[in-house]
Scaffold this motif. Structure first.
Motif, mmCIF file in Angstrom:
data_model
loop_
_atom_site.group_PDB
_atom_site.id
_atom_site.type_symbol
_atom_site.label_atom_id
_atom_site.label_comp_id
_atom_site.label_asym_id
_atom_site.label_seq_id
_atom_site.Cartn_x
_atom_site.Cartn_y
_atom_site.Cartn_z
ATOM 1 N N PHE A 1 18.339 -30.248 -5.869
ATOM 2 C CA PHE A 1 18.055 -31.575 -5.317
ATOM 3 C C PHE A 1 17.466 -31.452 -3.910
ATOM 4 C CE2 PHE A 1 19.084 -35.760 -3.544
ATOM 5 C CZ PHE A 1 18.712 -36.603 -4.589
ATOM 6 N N PHE A 2 17.994 -30.509 -3.128
ATOM 7 C CA PHE A 2 17.549 -30.319 -1.745
ATOM 8 C C PHE A 2 16.092 -29.874 -1.686
ATOM 9 C CE2 PHE A 2 17.290 -27.645 2.155
ATOM 10 C CZ PHE A 2 17.533 -28.647 3.089
ATOM 11 N N THR A 3 15.671 -29.053 -2.617
ATOM 12 C CA THR A 3 14.310 -28.513 -2.576
ATOM 13 C C THR A 3 13.310 -29.371 -3.351
ATOM 14 O OG1 THR A 3 14.795 -27.100 -4.500
ATOM 15 C CG2 THR A 3 15.118 -26.139 -2.312
ATOM 16 N N ALA A 4 13.773 -30.458 -3.943
ATOM 17 C CA ALA A 4 12.905 -31.254 -4.822
ATOM 18 C C ALA A 4 11.820 -32.015 -4.073
ATOM 19 C CB ALA A 4 13.749 -32.231 -5.651
ATOM 20 N N ASP A 5 11.889 -32.046 -2.734
ATOM 21 C CA ASP A 5 10.864 -32.765 -1.970
ATOM 22 C C ASP A 5 9.878 -31.826 -1.279
ATOM 23 O OD1 ASP A 5 12.581 -31.717 -0.068
ATOM 24 O OD2 ASP A 5 12.420 -33.440 1.265
ATOM 25 N N ASP A 6 10.071 -30.526 -1.391
ATOM 26 C CA ASP A 6 9.224 -29.584 -0.657
ATOM 27 C C ASP A 6 7.751 -29.788 -1.019
ATOM 28 O OD1 ASP A 6 11.581 -28.634 0.307
ATOM 29 O OD2 ASP A 6 11.384 -26.601 -0.505
ATOM 30 N N GLY A 7 6.932 -29.985 -0.010
ATOM 31 C CA GLY A 7 5.504 -30.177 -0.224
ATOM 32 C C GLY A 7 5.150 -31.497 -0.871
ATOM 33 N N LYS A 8 6.096 -32.416 -0.948
ATOM 34 C CA LYS A 8 5.861 -33.686 -1.657
ATOM 35 C C LYS A 8 6.127 -34.909 -0.778
ATOM 36 C CE LYS A 8 7.204 -31.488 -6.017
ATOM 37 N NZ LYS A 8 8.173 -31.476 -7.146
ATOM 38 N N HIS A 9 6.198 -34.712 0.521
ATOM 39 C CA HIS A 9 6.509 -35.820 1.408
ATOM 40 C C HIS A 9 5.397 -36.857 1.374
ATOM 41 C CE1 HIS A 9 9.971 -33.631 2.801
ATOM 42 N NE2 HIS A 9 9.207 -32.565 2.931
ATOM 43 N N ARG B 1 10.105 -22.836 12.832
ATOM 44 C CA ARG B 1 8.803 -23.503 12.769
ATOM 45 C C ARG B 1 8.098 -23.228 11.442
ATOM 46 N NH1 ARG B 1 3.782 -21.634 14.294
ATOM 47 N NH2 ARG B 1 4.741 -19.849 15.352
ATOM 48 N N GLN B 2 8.066 -21.963 11.028
ATOM 49 C CA GLN B 2 7.388 -21.637 9.778
ATOM 50 C C GLN B 2 8.080 -22.284 8.576
ATOM 51 O OE1 GLN B 2 4.480 -20.277 9.275
ATOM 52 N NE2 GLN B 2 4.143 -19.930 11.468
ATOM 53 N N ALA B 3 9.403 -22.395 8.643
ATOM 54 C CA ALA B 3 10.130 -23.061 7.557
ATOM 55 C C ALA B 3 9.742 -24.532 7.475
ATOM 56 C CB ALA B 3 11.640 -22.916 7.773
ATOM 57 N N LEU B 4 9.562 -25.148 8.634
ATOM 58 C CA LEU B 4 9.133 -26.537 8.673
ATOM 59 C C LEU B 4 7.726 -26.686 8.105
ATOM 60 C CD1 LEU B 4 10.396 -29.208 9.671
ATOM 61 C CD2 LEU B 4 9.238 -28.842 11.853
ATOM 62 N N TYR B 5 6.852 -25.751 8.461
ATOM 63 C CA TYR B 5 5.493 -25.765 7.914
ATOM 64 C C TYR B 5 5.520 -25.614 6.392
ATOM 65 C CZ TYR B 5 3.452 -25.095 12.619
ATOM 66 O OH TYR B 5 3.063 -25.230 13.922
ATOM 67 N N GLN B 6 6.408 -24.736 5.913
ATOM 68 C CA GLN B 6 6.480 -24.485 4.478
ATOM 69 C C GLN B 6 6.894 -25.760 3.734
ATOM 70 O OE1 GLN B 6 9.580 -24.304 2.644
ATOM 71 N NE2 GLN B 6 8.617 -23.780 0.689
ATOM 72 N N GLU B 7 7.795 -26.541 4.328
ATOM 73 C CA GLU B 7 8.277 -27.746 3.645
ATOM 74 C C GLU B 7 7.289 -28.897 3.767
ATOM 75 O OE1 GLU B 7 11.905 -30.959 3.679
ATOM 76 O OE2 GLU B 7 12.334 -28.843 3.856
ATOM 77 N N ILE B 8 6.726 -29.097 4.954
ATOM 78 C CA ILE B 8 5.908 -30.288 5.193
ATOM 79 C C ILE B 8 4.419 -29.985 5.156
ATOM 80 C CG2 ILE B 8 5.348 -32.056 6.913
ATOM 81 C CD1 ILE B 8 8.288 -31.945 7.761
ATOM 82 N N GLY B 9 4.017 -28.859 5.725
ATOM 83 C CA GLY B 9 2.611 -28.490 5.749
ATOM 84 C C GLY B 9 2.253 -27.806 7.049
#
Length: 637
Positions: free
Chosen positions: A456-464, A540-548
């Protein structure tokens, strides 16, 4: 870009239709048979007369408790007898909030922290025995974190980013002279986490992505750093506490499963074993100073459930009316225990108990405004509904007492911060104020929220701006299915990442909500990601990976940033911003407000010059909360 700004409370509603409901009433009656009497109305001043308190530290002789309170209008530090009595105010700031760290183990000196007008550049201060103040971490543009006391209480540990704004180094401060020694020079983006009581071992966290992290163990004697959580696939490992004998490190991990559990890493053998698990995420675990007690917090369906152990065996927590036990702290001897009780209709109150005694715990504070009858407030429930693709979305739901099928009320979809935050049960003056003024509130834990497992936590990665937003749109269908919400009068409100979700709803699904209120929210991901504070470097890179990535994914970020689609916003919008916000800087709000005004759409813009990413001053909270309800009354009710 943080944990939620505000904690949501909720109440039980009539759940029907396609909704999946939790916490149903013990004896359900047909809706028409239920009497619906409106609650007594209270002013925002009455709601905000409630006192917020936090922190708990015993004095050296265990006769007093140190905590912080905003009774004065902002947070200051207080001490009071464990037997009860009037708190003694130890700091007297009228500008910047002060937060208690703790008493010194051997005398009445105290440590506390504060920033400057919400800029999050906290320094660590000591209040000397004569009442004078000393900044232990002086300098400009640095941030300091207190990390704990040495096992023998002769020193304490502090991390600061003064050498390199990106990284936090670890220092050991002598408890008498404040002379400091560099213990660990951080040049690889580690998150300095915990130090063993013997001072030899340092736990270091390494964030790979928002859902994957590792723990390394530094030997401060030899300088060796060892990776102790090698794994395949996506898994989170997080250091929690060293055992009192400094021979093992407790960590939380969801390696091989959906939920985090407690594991122990034996330093000598290099082996790990499972210590504790639950049907939910284990949020934290920690030992008491005397080593006999351990407290574990379980993130159980939007509530924190505590487990308490003595000498490895579970013992019962005090049973108290009006809420849940939170924030347990033991005195150095282990003979006394301080904790908070927080409920849906009761803000946190501080209690002290004598461990092993049959005597009832002593309540030291009375936080709820004396003008408010808790019976006029509402209790909470957790509701679930199926989203567009069948995924079940848990939410915390509250509805005014007067709501009924014949008296349908307007509603707010409340979106938490993050990404990856969680709306939880507990007292919130703002949410009770919304409900008291006739608005139902659904605190949605859209996909990507924490507390509901790895998938559930990872279900939004790259999908914001897409799937998580669509969950919020589907919340309207759920609200309509209750039979007590007017489907034509639903708005959306959120803070931080939740503010981004508000703006996204306004821009990408402009037909969905009648109004929106954006509190400290992101409008332009490119600028926000380029302007994050330097001390966020470790993730920072983790944030980039999730959002862009603002360079590699520029087109995608433009497509998902509401600012570039502001011409589509055609419903009334309110924007609230702190001028000193280091996370979501003021130009984010300036630009979206200017762009929406070009559409001839009503825009209410409220800027606080002395706040950052969130509120620290009651006067500002009163103004913002009042203005929000006035805005909703004008455009939604």
């Amino acid at each position: 870009m943080s944990r939620p700004l505000l904690t949501l409370v909720a109440t039980l509603a009539l759940l029907a239709g396609t909704a999946v409901a939790a916490d149903k009433p013990a004896a359900e009656k047909p809706a028409a048979a239920i009497a619906h009497k409106a609650a007594k109305r209270y002013t925002i001043e009455q709601f905000m007369a409630t006192v917020n308190i936090g922190g708990a530290s015993f004095s050296a002789d265990e006769s007093r408790i140190l905590f912080h309170s905003n009774e004065s209008g902002i947070f200051n530090v207080y001490a009071m007898p464990v037997g009860g009595g009037k708190p003694v105010q130890l700091t007297s700031s009228k500008t910047d909030s002060h937060y208690a760290v703790g008493f010194f183990p051997g005398d009445d000196r105290i440590l506390y922290t504060r920033d400057q007008a919400g800029n999050e550049l906290n320094h660590l201060y000591v209040r000397e025995l004569d009442g004078s103040e000393r900044d232990l971490t002086p300098g400009d543009k640095l941030k300091a974190n207190f990390l704990g006391w040495s096992g023998d209480d002769t020193a304490f540990y502090v991390s600061t980013n003064e050498r390199d704004p990106r990284f936090f180094d670890l220092y050991r401060f002598d408890a008498k002279t404040y002379a400091r020694t560099l213990v660990f020079k951080n040049e690889a983006g580690w998150e300095v986490a915990d130090i063993s009581r013997d001072g030899r071992w340092l736990a270091l966290a390494k964030v790979n992505t928002t859902a994957d992290s590792d723990v390394h163990l530094a030997d401060l004697k030899s300088g060796e750093i060892k990776h102790i959580t090698k794994h395949t696939g996506v898994a989170q490992y997080a250091p929690q506490d060293f055992t009192p004998d400094s021979k093992a490190l407790l960590m939380t991990s969801n390696d091989g499963g959906e939920f985090t559990r407690v594991v122990a890493y034996d330093i000598a053998s290099g082996t790990s074993r499972e210590v504790e698990k639950a049907d939910w995420d284990v949020a934290y675990t920690a030992f008491s100073k005397d080593g006999r007690h351990r407290v574990t917090g379980i993130n159980a369906d939007a509530s924190i459930a505590l487990r308490l152990y003595r000498d490895g065996q579970p013992i019962a927590l005090p049973k108290l009316p009006g809420g849940e036990v939170r924030g347990v702290r033991f005195s150095a001897s282990g003979k006394r225990m301080a904790f908070y009780v927080n409920g849906d209709r009761s803000p946190s109150n501080l209690f002290v108990a004598d461990v092993g005694s049959s005597a009832a715990p002593r309540q030291l504070t009375q936080s709820l405004s004396k003008d408010i009858d808790p019976n006029e407030l509402v209790d909470a429930s957790v509701a679930r509904f199926k989203s567009f693709d069948g995924m079940v979305i848990p939410s915390v739901y509250m509805v005014p007492k007067e709501a009924s099928p014949t008296n349908k009320v307007p509603a707010i979809v409340w979106v938490h911060g993050g990404p990856g935050g969680q709306t939880m049960r507990g007292y919130s003056a703002l949410m009770q104020y919304f409900v008291n003024n006739g608005y139902a509130v659904l605190g949605i834990n859209n996909r990507g929220s924490s507390g509901y497992g790895k998938s559930f936590f990872t279900a939004d990665d790259g999908k914001h701006g897409r799937e998580p937003l669509w969950d919020c749109i589907e919340a309207k269908t759920f609200l309509a299915s209750t039979g007590v919400i007017d489907p034509e009068r639903i708005g959306i409100v959120g803070g931080s990442y939740g503010g981004y979700m508000v703006l996204s709803a306004m821009a990408f699904r402009p037909e969905a909500f009648k109004v929106g209120i954006d509190i400290f929210g992101v409008a332009n991901w490119i600028r926000t990601l380029e302007s994050i504070p330097p001390y966020w470097e470790s993730f920072r890179q983790a944030l980039y990976q999730e959002i862009g990535d603002p360079v590699k994914d520029r087109e995608f970020l433009m497509a998902t940033s509401p600012l570039f689609h502001a011409k589509e916003i055609r419903k009334p919008l309110m924007v609230i911003q702190g001028a000193n916000d280091p996370r979501v800087i003021k130009p984010e709000s300036d630009d979206i407000v200017a762009a929406v005004k070009k559409n001839n759409v009503p825009v209410d813009y409220l800027v606080f010059d002395d706040e950052g990413h969130g509120f620290s001053k009651k006067k500002n909270q009163i103004e913002a909360n009042r203005r929000m309800v006035e805005f909703l009354d004008k455009y939604l009710k």
